[in-house]
Design a protein around this motif. Sequence first.
Motif, PDB file in Angstrom:
ATOM      1  N   PHE A  89       0.823  -1.213   0.000  1.00 46.97           N
ATOM      2  CA  PHE A  89       0.000   0.000   0.000  1.00 46.97           C
ATOM      3  C   PHE A  89       0.855   1.259   0.000  1.00 46.97           C
ATOM      4  CE2 PHE A  89      -2.111   3.407   2.394  1.00 46.97           C
ATOM      5  CZ  PHE A  89      -3.240   3.583   1.607  1.00 46.97           C
ATOM      6  N   GLN A  91       3.579   1.799  -1.380  1.00 47.57           N
ATOM      7  CA  GLN A  91       4.189   2.089  -2.674  1.00 47.57           C
ATOM      8  C   GLN A  91       3.281   2.938  -3.560  1.00 47.57           C
ATOM      9  OE1 GLN A  91       4.631  -0.931  -1.154  1.00 47.57           O
ATOM     10  NE2 GLN A  91       6.791  -0.476  -0.791  1.00 47.57           N
ATOM     11  N   GLU A  92       1.997   3.043  -3.189  1.00 44.80           N
ATOM     12  CA  GLU A  92       1.056   3.797  -4.006  1.00 44.80           C
ATOM     13  C   GLU A  92       1.061   5.284  -3.696  1.00 44.80           C
ATOM     14  OE1 GLU A  92      -2.753   2.079  -3.494  1.00 44.80           O
ATOM     15  OE2 GLU A  92      -2.131   0.052  -4.092  1.00 44.80           O
ATOM     16  N   VAL A  93       1.655   5.683  -2.563  1.00 47.48           N
ATOM     17  CA  VAL A  93       1.671   7.091  -2.167  1.00 47.48           C
ATOM     18  C   VAL A  93       3.111   7.545  -1.989  1.00 47.48           C
ATOM     19  CG1 VAL A  93      -0.591   7.024  -1.065  1.00 47.48           C
ATOM     20  CG2 VAL A  93       1.431   6.458   0.265  1.00 47.48           C
TER      21      VAL A  93
END
Length: 210
Positions: A89, A91-93
């Motif tokens: 998760f 890695q998405e922000v």
Amino acid sequence: MIGIIGKKIGMTSLYDSEGRKQACTVIQGGACVVTQLKTMSVDGYSAIQLSYDDKKEKNTTKPLRGHFSKAATTPKRKLVEFRCEEEGFLQEVVLGQVIRVENVFSEGEFIDVIGTSKGKGFQGVVKRHGFSGVGGRSHGQHNRERAPGSVGASSFPSRVFKGMRMAGRTGGQRVKIANLKVMKVLPEKDLVVLRGSIPGANNSYVILEK
């Protein structure tokens, strides 16, 4: 995303798909900045820290100024951590990313809201716990309408048990309301409209979670 920070604006009413009028709460959300990413290897758990609502730099401590400068953003008033158990998760922000309402919520889904209830000061048992009082004014009673009544036994156990419902400070507590329906999302104004009421006064901070 799993949540966002907002501010309670007030209440209004909307008509649902079946033509019924529903009481709704309007929340100003969005423009939340990612100010820290916590990982399992460094911090022992995975979480994302969001910040909301601009604050004057002169009213911010130097450690916090450095904290916000790492994310290349201005000082904020409200900081909230959102735990994320999903693998990958984080890695998405990225640090400094701006999260808005339309990135998190969509119309028709159900979310949870956390807020601080209104403080009501020191209150008696009738207002605090819903007691009905001891009785009327008959048989010589003149000041017992809102009295708590007996709170303990006599010689045994010769004390009042812990947790007895008595007068005391009321409100001002963290309250979570579950399963509120998202009636409308207005991305151009960063507004989200929820069915029902939520704790707290107008202009108070609230946390919206999926």
